[in-house]
Design a protein around this motif. Structure first.
Motif, PDB file in Angstrom:
ATOM      1  N   LEU A 261       0.775  -1.132   0.007  1.00  0.00           N
ATOM      2  CA  LEU A 261      -0.104  -0.009  -0.042  1.00  0.00           C
ATOM      3  C   LEU A 261       0.727   1.197   0.105  1.00  0.00           C
ATOM      4  N   ARG A 262       1.917   1.220   0.698  1.00  0.00           N
ATOM      5  CA  ARG A 262       3.016   2.498   0.869  1.00  0.00           C
ATOM      6  C   ARG A 262       3.370   2.696  -0.609  1.00  0.00           C
ATOM      7  N   SER A 263       3.860   1.556  -1.063  1.00  0.00           N
ATOM      8  CA  SER A 263       4.465   1.715  -2.369  1.00  0.00           C
ATOM      9  C   SER A 263       3.558   2.281  -3.374  1.00  0.00           C
ATOM     10  N   VAL A 264       2.444   1.558  -3.426  1.00  0.00           N
ATOM     11  CA  VAL A 264       1.642   2.248  -4.536  1.00  0.00           C
ATOM     12  C   VAL A 264       1.171   3.452  -4.358  1.00  0.00           C
TER      13      VAL A 264
ATOM     14  N   ALA B  30       2.179   9.127  -6.724  1.00  0.00           N
ATOM     15  CA  ALA B  30       2.671  10.627  -6.470  1.00  0.00           C
ATOM     16  C   ALA B  30       3.739  10.577  -7.436  1.00  0.00           C
ATOM     17  N   ASN B  31       4.521   9.700  -7.690  1.00  0.00           N
ATOM     18  CA  ASN B  31       6.054   9.628  -8.365  1.00  0.00           C
ATOM     19  C   ASN B  31       5.975   8.539  -9.394  1.00  0.00           C
ATOM     20  N   PRO B  32       5.358   8.108 -10.571  1.00  0.00           N
ATOM     21  CA  PRO B  32       5.269   7.327 -11.605  1.00  0.00           C
ATOM     22  C   PRO B  32       6.736   6.933 -11.918  1.00  0.00           C
TER      23      PRO B  32
END
Length: 62
Positions: A42-45, A50-52
């Motif tokens: 979840l944190r990574s997604v 925010a930063n693709p």
């Protein structure tokens, strides 16, 4: 895997119908990479939203 795709990525709410199978496979690859690196999903997604560019770096690192 479907539970993660649905809860984290909201797959069932997606309005894309054409190419849905391809998107499913892409989501599976991304989730698998996160599990291999032992990163919190979840944190990574949220970070990738925010930063693709960070996601592209993850995929290129294969």
């Amino acid at each position: 895997m479907h539970h993660k795709r649905e809860t984290v990525l909201g797959e069932d709410a997606s309005r894309s119908r054409k190419g849905a199978v391809g998107l499913m496979y892409l989501r599976d690859v991304i989730l698998s990479l996160l599990h291999l690196k032992k990163w919190p999903v979840l944190r990574s997604v949220r970070k990738f939203s925010a930063n693709p560019k960070a996601l592209l770096r993850l995929i290129r690192g294969l």
